[in-house]
Design an enzyme around this catalytic site. Sequence first.
Site, mmCIF file in Angstrom:
data_model
loop_
_atom_site.group_PDB
_atom_site.id
_atom_site.type_symbol
_atom_site.label_atom_id
_atom_site.label_comp_id
_atom_site.label_asym_id
_atom_site.label_seq_id
_atom_site.Cartn_x
_atom_site.Cartn_y
_atom_site.Cartn_z
ATOM 1 N N GLN A 95 0.947 -1.171 -0.177
ATOM 2 C CA GLN A 95 -0.236 0.182 -0.008
ATOM 3 C C GLN A 95 0.697 1.298 -0.013
ATOM 4 O O GLN A 95 2.268 1.289 0.042
ATOM 5 C CB GLN A 95 -0.795 0.018 1.307
ATOM 6 N N HIS A 136 0.334 5.806 1.140
ATOM 7 C CA HIS A 136 -0.779 6.677 1.695
ATOM 8 C C HIS A 136 -0.515 8.006 1.169
ATOM 9 O O HIS A 136 0.821 8.331 0.908
ATOM 10 C CB HIS A 136 -0.279 6.883 3.342
ATOM 11 N N HIS A 175 4.787 0.344 1.029
ATOM 12 C CA HIS A 175 5.162 -0.378 2.351
ATOM 13 C C HIS A 175 4.058 -1.614 2.478
ATOM 14 O O HIS A 175 2.874 -1.395 1.854
ATOM 15 C CB HIS A 175 5.338 0.469 3.303
ATOM 16 N N GLU A 182 3.869 7.898 8.779
ATOM 17 C CA GLU A 182 3.584 6.800 9.852
ATOM 18 C C GLU A 182 5.103 6.287 9.981
ATOM 19 O O GLU A 182 6.172 6.688 9.443
ATOM 20 C CB GLU A 182 2.903 5.902 9.619
ATOM 21 N N ARG A 187 -4.449 0.540 -1.583
ATOM 22 C CA ARG A 187 -3.914 -0.753 -1.962
ATOM 23 C C ARG A 187 -3.330 -0.764 -3.301
ATOM 24 O O ARG A 187 -4.203 -0.806 -4.369
ATOM 25 C CB ARG A 187 -5.044 -1.653 -1.588
#
Length: 320
Positions: free
Chosen positions: A93, A95, A169, A112, A189
Amino acid sequence: MEPLFLKPVFHEKMWGGRKLERFNYDLPAGDIGECWAISGHPHGRSEVENGEFAGQYIDDLWKNHSELFGHPEGKVFPLLTKILDAEASLSVQVHPDNEYAWKHEHELGKTECWYIIDAEPGSYLIYGHNAKNKQELDQMIESGDWDDLLRKVPVKTGDFFYVPSGTVHALNKGIMALETQQSSDTTYRLYDYDRVEKSTGKKRELHIQQSEDTITVPHKDPKLDIQTQIDGKNKFTTFVQPPISPYFSVYRWEIKEPATLKHNIGKYTLISVIDGSGKISVDGKDYDLKKGVHLIVPATIKEWTVDGSLDIIASESGEK
């Protein structure tokens, strides 16, 4: 003023398991993949369990008692702490950053990081990709050339990974991680191993166009400046902080004897106990700490003491 102890929220995932029980949580039935430990996000709001704010939620306190957070400028509580149990591999995936996320999803972007609590022998992450440019990336995605595209990185217990928005990642099978992130639930995804949802009998939705829009090309590993300080029997590690990480700082505190602490670069501090037991003392009052406990030390507390045998991951917001 008291620290704010928080009630976790649990999410079932097709890749989850039951290993979160090691934190003495009373898990709901099913394959539990995520413990949302400290969160103001509407998909999993943290409820305060103690003191004058018992029964209230972090997002409401953010709006109505901004003094607890140093009167911040942001409209939403900016961080989210999770513990993830990857009994099976997560989807590959990516972000989006703040700009793309606000435009398309009406929420924050998602940078993150992971502290690896546990990794079975032979475990690895998907972290980054091998495409040299955007054209090559699109071609490899279209042809499904995943083995050549995706970077596999070996991982062991105690490792730390910073995952900026735009990074391809995935946590893979056999890994448990504490994740510190921006308060966002947007995930695109890219690849999901052609798995089928039990409830629907269909493959999960992929987000190829959004992924291609947001993946950073070429991939570059962040250059971290991890620093460790020994203070008596205690060990303090700074994994990441601004300017490398503009949204948060993350620390590990390995406590063996009393340590007096204060907020470092932020106005309030998030604390997650990943092992051991002990206490936190504020204004002469003691509060028990044990494995699996999560709390916020608000801005109204300027100094506190931690004692016991404790392994803690702490974080602060990098935003003003």
